[in-house]
Every structure is written in C-alpha cells, then in structure tokens.
Design a protein around this motif. Structure first.
Motif, PDB file in Angstrom:
ATOM      1  N   PRO A   6       0.809  -1.364   0.036  1.00 46.05           N
ATOM      2  CA  PRO A   6       0.038   0.034  -0.070  1.00 46.05           C
ATOM      3  C   PRO A   6       0.861   1.284   0.072  1.00 46.05           C
ATOM      4  CG  PRO A   6       0.155  -1.099   2.191  1.00 46.05           C
ATOM      5  CD  PRO A   6       0.882  -1.699   1.175  1.00 46.05           C
ATOM      6  N   ASN A  36       4.754   8.821  -0.845  1.00 47.84           N
ATOM      7  CA  ASN A  36       5.456   8.757   0.314  1.00 47.84           C
ATOM      8  C   ASN A  36       6.688   8.375   0.314  1.00 47.84           C
ATOM      9  OD1 ASN A  36       5.604   9.118   3.329  1.00 47.84           O
ATOM     10  ND2 ASN A  36       4.815   7.140   3.566  1.00 47.84           N
ATOM     11  N   MET A  62      -0.693  -0.763  -4.260  1.00 52.31           N
ATOM     12  CA  MET A  62      -2.090  -0.288  -4.229  1.00 52.31           C
ATOM     13  C   MET A  62      -2.481   1.249  -3.543  1.00 52.31           C
ATOM     14  SD  MET A  62      -4.140  -1.799  -0.997  1.00 52.31           S
ATOM     15  CE  MET A  62      -5.416  -0.301  -1.165  1.00 52.31           C
ATOM     16  N   ILE A 100      -8.510   3.675   6.229  1.00 51.88           N
ATOM     17  CA  ILE A 100      -7.554   3.121   5.402  1.00 51.88           C
ATOM     18  C   ILE A 100      -7.244   1.778   5.484  1.00 51.88           C
ATOM     19  CG2 ILE A 100      -5.260   3.914   4.141  1.00 51.88           C
ATOM     20  CD1 ILE A 100      -7.518   6.038   3.936  1.00 51.88           C
ATOM     21  N   ILE A 104      -7.365  -1.473   3.134  1.00 54.70           N
ATOM     22  CA  ILE A 104      -6.439  -2.153   2.844  1.00 54.70           C
ATOM     23  C   ILE A 104      -6.412  -3.753   2.773  1.00 54.70           C
ATOM     24  CG2 ILE A 104      -3.622  -2.499   2.889  1.00 54.70           C
ATOM     25  CD1 ILE A 104      -3.687   0.468   3.369  1.00 54.70           C
ATOM     26  N   ALA A 118       3.850  -2.351   4.263  1.00 55.84           N
ATOM     27  CA  ALA A 118       3.452  -0.703   4.238  1.00 55.84           C
ATOM     28  C   ALA A 118       4.568   0.068   4.774  1.00 55.84           C
ATOM     29  CB  ALA A 118       2.251  -0.685   5.545  1.00 55.84           C
ATOM     30  N   GLY A 119       4.421   1.338   4.598  1.00 54.59           N
ATOM     31  CA  GLY A 119       5.675   2.181   5.089  1.00 54.59           C
ATOM     32  C   GLY A 119       5.243   2.262   6.684  1.00 54.59           C
ATOM     33  N   ALA A 122       3.790   8.030   7.061  1.00 52.56           N
ATOM     34  CA  ALA A 122       3.636   8.799   5.922  1.00 52.56           C
ATOM     35  C   ALA A 122       3.838  10.031   6.094  1.00 52.56           C
ATOM     36  CB  ALA A 122       2.051   8.866   5.301  1.00 52.56           C
ATOM     37  N   GLY A 126       2.294  11.764   9.314  1.00 53.09           N
ATOM     38  CA  GLY A 126       3.061  11.010  10.508  1.00 53.09           C
ATOM     39  C   GLY A 126       2.149  10.219  11.490  1.00 53.09           C
ATOM     40  N   TYR A 127       1.089   9.676  11.313  1.00 51.60           N
ATOM     41  CA  TYR A 127       0.325   8.883  11.671  1.00 51.60           C
ATOM     42  C   TYR A 127       1.061   7.615  12.458  1.00 51.60           C
ATOM     43  CZ  TYR A 127      -3.994  11.345  10.236  1.00 51.60           C
ATOM     44  OH  TYR A 127      -4.731  12.597   9.973  1.00 51.60           O
ATOM     45  N   GLN A 129       0.236   4.671  11.856  1.00 47.25           N
ATOM     46  CA  GLN A 129      -0.723   3.637  12.268  1.00 47.25           C
ATOM     47  C   GLN A 129      -1.388   2.603  11.429  1.00 47.25           C
ATOM     48  OE1 GLN A 129      -3.027   7.341  14.381  1.00 47.25           O
ATOM     49  NE2 GLN A 129      -4.549   5.620  14.128  1.00 47.25           N
TER      50      GLN A 129
HETATM   51  N1  LIG Z   1      -4.203   6.368   1.314  1.00 42.93           N
HETATM   52  C1  LIG Z   1      -3.341   5.302   1.451  1.00 42.93           C
HETATM   53  N2  LIG Z   1      -3.361   4.489   0.631  1.00 42.93           N
HETATM   54  C2  LIG Z   1      -2.471   3.203   0.707  1.00 42.93           C
HETATM   55  N3  LIG Z   1      -1.840   3.220   1.536  1.00 42.93           N
HETATM   56  C3  LIG Z   1      -1.634   3.986   2.603  1.00 42.93           C
HETATM   57  C4  LIG Z   1      -2.606   4.938   2.564  1.00 42.93           C
HETATM   58  N4  LIG Z   1      -2.362   5.879   3.894  1.00 42.93           N
HETATM   59  C5  LIG Z   1      -1.509   5.094   4.275  1.00 42.93           C
HETATM   60  N5  LIG Z   1      -0.982   4.100   3.775  1.00 42.93           N
HETATM   61  C6  LIG Z   1      -0.037   3.087   4.255  1.00 42.93           C
HETATM   62  O1  LIG Z   1       0.168   3.285   5.470  1.00 42.93           O
HETATM   63  C7  LIG Z   1       1.547   3.476   5.546  1.00 42.93           C
HETATM   64  C8  LIG Z   1       1.667   4.437   7.123  1.00 42.93           C
HETATM   65  O2  LIG Z   1       1.107   5.559   6.950  1.00 42.93           O
HETATM   66  P1  LIG Z   1       0.444   6.267   8.343  1.00 42.93           P
HETATM   67  O3  LIG Z   1      -0.340   5.487   9.165  1.00 42.93           O
HETATM   68  O4  LIG Z   1      -0.590   7.359   7.657  1.00 42.93           O
HETATM   69  O5  LIG Z   1       1.679   7.167   8.786  1.00 42.93           O
HETATM   70  C9  LIG Z   1       2.028   4.335   4.534  1.00 42.93           C
HETATM   71  O6  LIG Z   1       3.579   4.136   4.212  1.00 42.93           O
HETATM   72  C10 LIG Z   1       1.385   3.455   3.444  1.00 42.93           C
HETATM   73  O7  LIG Z   1       1.996   2.163   3.129  1.00 42.93           O
END
Ligand SMILES: Nc1ncnc2c1ncn2[C@@H]1O[C@H](COP(=O)(O)O)[C@@H](O)[C@H]1O
Ligand SMILES: Cc1cc2nc3c(=O)[nH]c(=O)nc-3n(C[C@H](O)[C@H](O)[C@H](O)COP(=O)(O)OP(=O)(O)OC[C@H]3O[C@@H](n4cnc5c(N)ncnc54)[C@H](O)[C@@H]3O)c2cc1C
Lengths: 265, 320
Positions: A6, A36, A62, A100, A104, A118-119, A122, A126-127, A129
C-alpha cells in the motif's frame, strides 16, 4: 507468494495556503502531491525480493485515493510489477488511518496476499498507524519499523530487524502471513528507467470502490473513523528572532551571534 | 469510577523515560476528568518497576507478568485489551515509541477504541476529549475528537509532559493476562555501531546538515566550515542513510541525543519530530532554511531564511 504494497500519495503544503470553509483541513488547491518516501523503500524491498526469488513472488502496489493518486502507482509500476489497484469513492473523503487500514485489509483478502509491506509512516501527517491496523483487521502477525527483511518464499516464518530508539535494532522471527512496516534506509530505492516509465502506462490499474470490497458507507469516511478532525490550527509562532537583510548581512550577523555564543561555552 | 490508564514500557530491564511523561500527562488530566490514574507495566519482572511508578497522583500500579523478556506485540496487545475490558478506562495513554507503534494501532482496531498518535496536548471540553497532534509535516496542528468511543487510546509525544518527581502511595495489584499465540519471537539485539571519531553526545557546539545539501559532493564544504568554526559536524537521517556521513553523526530518535550541546546550527533540515527528538532541548538553536514555514523555525532561537550555500560561503569569510 503475493506481496501487497500500500502506497500513499502524500500532500505537501504550498508556501501560502488557506483552510477549507469548514476549517477542518487545507483547501486542496494549496496542496501538491508526491509518493510517500517510506513507500518508495517498501516498494523497493518488494522489488528486490522478486528479483531474488523470481516469479514465485508477485508484487502489487495499491493506493486509497482519487484519480490523481494514480501517479504514485505509475511511479511504482515504472520500476516493476504488472498491475496495480486503486480504491476510491467520494465517501472515503476524510477517512482516518483506521479506515484506510480497513480498506487495505479488504484488498489483501481479495488478492489473497501473503504479506503486506506498508511504510512505517506517511510524511504528511505522521500517523504511523495504518500498517499495524491492517494486521489487526486481518488478524496477522506484524512487525513495525523494519530495517531488514529476510524471506524465503513459502516459508512459515521470516526474519526481520526492527529499528528501535537510539540506533539499537532487534532481530525477530515473524510468523507468516504478516504485515511489515518498512523503515527508511532499508535499501536504496532505484530510479525508474525511461523505458520502465513508458511501459508503466500500459499496465492495468484496477479501480475499486469500498462497496466492491464489501464495505458500507458507515465503515468509511468520517462515519467509520476512530478519530475526527475538529479543526486545523496554525501553531503558535516560535520565538525565533529572524535575521534579515542581504546574504552578506545575514552571514555577518550570524557570525557575530556564533562568536558570542561560542565564547560562553 | 472513571479512570485513565497509562501503559508503561520497559526495555532490557530499564523503564522507558517516556512512560514517566505519560504518567505526568495522566495526573495533570485527572482532576478535569474526575478520574483515577492507573499505571500498568508489562514485563517478565514487572514487580521490579513498581517503586519507580509509584508517583504522587497515581492511584494504582498494576503489574502484568509477561511470559517473555522482550517486547512482544501480540502479548502487549492482548494484555492491554483484557485490562481495558476489566477496568473500562475512558482514556489510555502510552508513549509514542517504536514498541507502541508495533501494537497500539492494532489494540484500537481490535478493541474498537478511538485512537490518535503522537499527541502533544490533551484536554477536556464539556466532558469531551480533545487531542492535538501535528499535520502537514508539523506545519499545522489538528485537534481531534472521538465521539461515540467509550475508550480512546492516545500515544504521547516525548519531551512534552512533565515528569512527577514526588513519590506516592498507590495500591499495587497484579493482573493475569490471557495466554495468546505469540507470533513473533525475539532473537537478539544488535547494538548500534560504536566508536567513530567523535561522540556527538559530548559536543557543545554543533553544525548539522540535512537533505538541503542536495549532493554528497557538498558535504565537504560544510565539514570544513564546521571545522573552521570549531563546531562538530552532525546530520539528519537522510545524510546518514545515504552513507554521506557515518551513522554516529546522526542526530535524532534513531541516532543520538546531543545532550551537552549549547549551540546547534541546523542547515537545510526541516525539523521532523524524529530529528527534533535529539536536539530540541538545546538552548541556542540557529536554523538556516529556504522555507520560511519549515518547522525547525518553531524551536529555533535565531532563524535565517536563506540558501545554505550562500550563507555557508559568506560565513567562511568570518571564520578562517
Ligand atoms: N491512502 C493510502 N493508500 C495506501 N496506503 C496508505 C494510505 N495511507 C497510508 N498508507 C500506508 O500506511 C503507511 C503509514 O501511513 P500512516 O499510518 O498514515 O503514517 C504508508 O506508508 C502506506 O504504506
Ligand atoms: C522511526 C523513525 C526514526 C527516525 N529517526 C531519525 C533521526 O534519528 N534523525 C533524523 O534526522 N531523522 C529521523 N527520521 C526521519 C525523519 O522523519 C525525516 O525524514 C528526516 O529528519 C528528514 O531530514 P531532513 O530535515 O534533512 O530532510 P527534509 O525533511 O527533506 O528537509 C530538507 C530541508 O532543507 C531545506 N532546503 C532544501 N534546500 C535548501 C537550501 N539550498 N538552502 C536552505 N534550505 C534548503 C528544505 O526547505 C527542507 O526544509 C526518523 C524517522 C522514523 C520513522
């Protein structure tokens, strides 16, 4: 073995921006978008595993986002992979990371994926989560902030390093299927070749809505979120004394300040 | 009675200091929320942490004995879930740490709780919980609310809430967590590469470079400048990740905290939370950045909105 990756198209603020009328977010006219940074590393980790093990590993990027988010998928496909998936519907607007993650997870099930990369986070909000929530939705094992991956296709477990505070790492064994959140510096993301970029345009991007995935309106958007934005606020300006003038003047003043402070040490 | 639950963390037998900050936050909130403060510690030797956690304002310390010595996501999640079920706290606080990233979001999903991460302000308005966190690379703040959730879990940003110094006299109890399938297994810790030519944690004067330097070839120029100024060269993570400078020069969460630094010049560094974790305590921060909105300016004492190459070139003439 299939790895779902994702990726998020993150928003970058323009220098001058305005809030939306409801005050809960920035007006989209003042946002630029890019892939990202963490997801570039996650996709590279998937690409390298595929190169190592050949076609027994299928990798699929995705995203959850509107039409424009396809750019990030194309960026991935320019480096490898045969197809991508984009999920969107206007009711997904203002979804929090929990929503989200729900989306996924549904895609992972539909694709019968064996792993999700996943990363770690983001860069926009910066969540940090989403990935670990995906694991909970799927009831899979998880490891966050992964700085090294060792996988043999079809093995029942994998070995990864988690990056902890202060540069300490922990090597752990993780049962498959699993969600990993990939950390910066795990590899050196490649650049897409011109040929790759051209070929990507011919690769299919399947577009789905939340209902195609068996989710209802109440599962997504604000209704399905575990937090709700009340308002966006401008942070109080710091105390910084701005050093103005020409570069020559700025540097001279800076040198004075440095010399004065240095003297006190 | 309503309660606030703090989930404290330890690693290798040491309490994580961020846990104490969470306790500080909970105690600060308890009167506005009319609640008790419960602190839980999950560890193989959980009872050893009781005295450290028995701080003024804490009403109860709960030990949860873990079957394994090291953080394990499935166990932490299951233990927290069953404790929350048992005590029904309205608010759960945990440090925004790497271990928390590894299970807290899953806890909220499985337990159906409200959640927000990296929170740095918490308050109640008309009985409703409001949490503040950053957005858009720290350039804005967002206030979040959690309507309809009986329990909300927040991970708390480090160096934000005050640690309580006075000890207290809480009730101490033990909580038996359910047995669960542990799907990850600790193998070993890998220590950060030691040594290096300098120990930046000792440096009093630092000049750090970030992604703004753009290319490896540009490192040299700043290394010389730092040297001429009598400053120790440091960097943000991308510079170390790229191998342009050794990891022991990296400042931040996954690098080092520049504990003795008096003057810190940040050149071409945006000011991410993770970088600031290692330097925001420095009394004299000087930031040079082309982006006037860069969040590094929010913690700087002096700000220069300019190109670092122009400034560096000029500065050189003052330090020869
Ligand atoms: N809208 C999105 N679409 C796809 N993957 C997402 C999305 N938002 C967050 N992710 C995945 O969740 C990871 C961490 O994002 P976050 O939890 O927002 O910091 C990202 O690096 C992506 O792998
Ligand atoms: C678990 C975890 C741990 C982490 N640990 C660390 C850590 O220990 N240390 C760390 O630093 N990061 C760490 N990070 C990464 C962090 O999130 C950021 O990605 C990183 O700090 C960004 O570095 P930067 O400021 O150099 O780059 P950027 O954020 O890209 O900022 C570059 C800045 O340079 C400015 N600039 C560009 N060109 C010029 C110019 N010519 N003149 C002046 N200014 C210019 C830009 O305006 C921008 O503000 C960690 C992340 C995670 C998830």
């Amino acid at each position: 073995m299939k790895i779902l990756v994702p990726v998020k198209q993150v928003a970058v603020l323009d220098e001058d921006f305005e809030l939306r009328d409801d005050g809960k977010d920035v007006d989209v006219d003042f946002l630029d978008y890019e892939l990202n940074e963490w997801d570039d590393f996650a996709w590279e980790a998937a690409l390298q595993l595929q190169e190592q093990h050949g076609d027994v590993i299928e990798i699929v990027p995705m995203t959850v986002g509107p039409e424009e988010a396809s750019d990030s998928l194309l960026k991935c496909l320019g480096k490898g992979g045969e197809r991508a998936i984009r999920v969107w519907h206007e009711s997904l607007q203002d979804s929090d990371p929990a929503v989200i993650a729900r989306v996924i997870a549904k895609v992972a099930q539909r694709e019968q994926a064996d792993m999700v990369f996943a990363g770690t986070l983001a860069s926009d909000h910066g969540y940090s989560q989403t990935g670990v929530s995906v694991a909970a939705e799927l009831n899979w094992a998880k490891a966050a902030v992964v700085s090294k991956v060792n996988i043999s296709p079809n093995a029942s477990c994998i070995q990864v390093n988690r990056e902890l505070e202060g540069g300490l790492e922990e090597s752990i064994e993780v049962q498959c299927p699993a969600v990993l959140t990939i950390q910066l510096g795990i590899n050196e993301p490649r650049y897409a070749s011109l040929r790759g970029i051209k070929q990507a345009k011919a690769k299919p991007i399947e577009v789905l809505s939340h209902t195609d995935l068996g989710l209802q309106d109440s599962d997504v958007g604000i209704a399905g979120s575990r937090s709700r934005v009340r308002r966006m606020v401008m942070p109080a300006k710091g105390q910084a004394e701005l050093i103005e003038g020409s570069v020559v003047e700025q540097a001279a003043r800076l040198a004075d300040i440095v010399k004065q402070l240095r003297g006190g040490v | 009675m309503n309660s606030i639950l703090v989930i404290a963390e330890q690693r290798r037998g040491e309490l994580m200091p961020s846990s104490l900050e969470c306790i500080g936050a909970a105690v600060e909130l308890k009167s506005s929320n009319n609640s008790t403060v419960i602190v839980a510690i999950i560890a193989a030797n959980a009872s050893e942490f009781v005295s450290q956690l028995s701080l003024e304002g804490v009403d109860e310390v709960i030990t949860i004995v873990s079957p394994v010595a090291h953080f394990q996501a499935d166990f932490s999640e299951a233990a927290a879930l069953s404790l929350i079920n048992d005590r029904q706290p309205s608010l759960v606080l945990a440090p925004h740490s790497v271990d928390a990233w590894g299970y807290i979001p899953a806890l909220a999903t499985t337990g159906n709780y409200g959640i927000a991460s990296d929170v740095f302000a918490i308050r109640y308005e008309d009985g409703n919980l409001i949490a503040t966190r950053a957005a858009y690379a720290e350039k804005l703040h967002q206030e979040l609310e959690f309507p309809s959730y009986a329990t909300t879990v927040l991970t708390v940003r480090g160096n934000t809430f005050k640690v309580i110094e006075q000890s207290g006299n809480p009730v101490v109890s033990d909580f038996a967590a359910p047995a669960v399938d542990l799907r990850t297994k600790h193998i070993e810790y890998i220590e950060p590469e030691g040594g290096g030519e300098v120990d930046i944690t000792q440096a009093e004067l630092m000049l750090s470079i970030g992604r703004g330097i753009a290319e490896e070839d540009n490192v040299e120029q700043f290394a010389e400048l730092a040297d001429n100024m009598g400053f120790t060269l440091g960097c943000s993570r991308p510079i170390a990740d790229n191998g342009w400078l050794p990891k022991y020069r990296q400042v931040g969460q996954s690098g080092k905290t520049v504990a003795n630094c008096q003057v810190y010049i940040a050149m071409g560094i945006s000011g991410s939370v993770q970088h600031m974790a290692g330097m925001k305590h420095v009394a004299n921060i000087i930031a040079v950045n082309t982006d006037p909105e860069a969040s590094i300016f929010s913690i700087a004492r002096y700000g220069v909105v300019a190109d670092i190459f122009d400034i560096a070139e000029e500065l050189e003439t003052h330090f020869e």
